[in-house]
Design an enzyme around this catalytic site. Structure first.
Site, PDB file in Angstrom:
ATOM      1  N   CYS A  61     -35.104  -2.448 -15.545  1.00 41.16           N
ATOM      2  CA  CYS A  61     -34.040  -2.009 -14.642  1.00 41.16           C
ATOM      3  C   CYS A  61     -32.950  -1.245 -15.397  1.00 41.16           C
ATOM      4  CB  CYS A  61     -33.432  -3.229 -13.947  1.00 41.16           C
ATOM      5  SG  CYS A  61     -31.955  -2.858 -12.981  1.00 41.16           S
ATOM      6  N   TYR A  73     -33.406   7.683  -7.539  1.00 37.81           N
ATOM      7  CA  TYR A  73     -33.875   6.792  -6.477  1.00 37.81           C
ATOM      8  C   TYR A  73     -33.795   7.484  -5.119  1.00 37.81           C
ATOM      9  CZ  TYR A  73     -33.819   2.899  -9.772  1.00 37.81           C
ATOM     10  OH  TYR A  73     -34.067   2.067 -10.841  1.00 37.81           O
TER      11      TYR A  73
END
Length: 343
Positions: free
Chosen positions: A66, A201
């Site tokens: 992440c 994203y």
């Protein structure tokens, strides 16, 4: 998407895109600050005296995969806080049950505080009626037995300001004698967030052509801009490595291996940029940085955890990059952080 609802785990509990097909990132839930933290002026919060900066008291829950959690791992390493703040690492693969602990897997650990099977168990421990997404990083207080904060930018600032007496005297913010200011760092972090950090994203999870096109235009417009900026500046703000560089690094280091292919951010590789690529290598070879990069975890997570994007789960193999090639960035003003020498 899956989340907790009134303390119960629900699958398909919320939509991650709006009616126009644009990706919408949810808000984080736990937003406390440790005493001594330098809370940015735009944040409507103050340090909580319950949370005192003590060695061994706090614990980070992270994923190497992440980018948001990676920010906090970088700060912990560069600031010399490894002995003061422990870490538990979740499995890079995330299924319907959310982030899980798989200590038998290389690079992963057990939950070193609670022995939990799933990260969501910590959220329920902190708030039995929690209604929220279960994300990393998590900064946990072992004395109050609760989550202090799970917003990466705020955890990053907490680490860089609240633990001065426990680290190695490195600072990731400008000092009083610097031309740049903390406000300058905050401004740059904000500027790169939407088009770059979140932009990849927005491109990858877009469900309409228009939303995708907007995201890609924003992303590469910003990359072009910062490439030009870095022609004459070694770092993003002033002459020293700051939080802003950490925030850009965690996106750039994943870009060619993941975002270019998996999220269709394929107008250009980072390694094709004249200045971003040597800048990235300069940061990567800064002592304390490379050990926080686990490309195997990064690639496994992205290519196997988003079935709507890559339903086959096949992990792309390339490109093969030389992260330690000479970068020639030391010709510019500024130098990497210098930790205090051990006594």
């Amino acid at each position: 998407m899956n989340q907790l609802v009134d303390g119960e785990w629900r699958t398909g509990a919320y939509e991650s895109t709006d009616e126009e097909g644009a990706f919408q990132r949810g808000e984080t839930t736990f937003r406390n600050w440790i005493a001594g933290s330098d809370v940015p002026g735009h944040v409507d919060a103050e340090p909580d005296e319950r949370f005192q900066p003590e060695a061994g008291r706090y614990h980070l829950y992270v994923s190497y995969a992440c980018p948001w959690a990676h920010r906090t791992l970088l700060a912990r390493s560069l600031l010399g806080l490894e002995d003061a703040i422990g870490v538990s690492v979740v499995d890079p693969w995330r299924g319907e049950d959310g982030w899980q602990f798989s200590p038998e897997k290389e690079g992963c650990t057990p939950d070193r505080i609670h022995g939990s099977d799933y990260l969501r168990e910590l959220y329920v421990e902190a708030d039995p009626d929690a209604t929220c997404r279960v994300t990393v990083p998590v900064l946990w207080d072992t004395k109050e037995d609760t989550i202090v904060n799970n917003e990466s930018r705020e955890v990053l600032r907490t680490l860089t300001t609240a633990f001065d007496d426990l680290g190695n005297d490195v600072s990731l913010l400008p000092g009083p004698d610097d031309d740049a200011t903390v406000a300058d760092v905050d401004e740059v972090i904000t500027e790169i967030y939407e088009p770059v950090n979140n932009g990849v994203y927005r491109a990858g999870f877009a469900t309409s052509q228009a939303a995708y096109d907007d995201a890609v235009d924003d992303l590469f417009g910003a990359l072009d801009r910062w490439d030009e900026h870095l022609a004459d500046d070694r770092y993003l703000v002033g002459d020293s490595l700051t939080e802003a560089d950490l925030c850009l690094f965690t996106t750039l280091v994943r870009f060619d291996q993941v975002y270019h292919t998996h999220f269709m951010c394929n107008r250009q590789y980072v390694h094709q940029y004249e200045h971003l690529w040597p800048y990235l290598r300069d940061l990567y070879t800064t002592p304390g940085v490379a050990d926080t990069v686990d490309m195997a975890h990064i690639k496994e997570h992205y290519y196997t955890t988003h079935p709507d994007v890559t339903p086959s789960g096949i992990i792309a193999r390339g490109p093969d990059l030389d992260w330690e090639a000479p970068h020639d960035r030391d010709r510019l003003a500024g130098s990497p952080p210098t930790p205090r020498a051990d006594d």
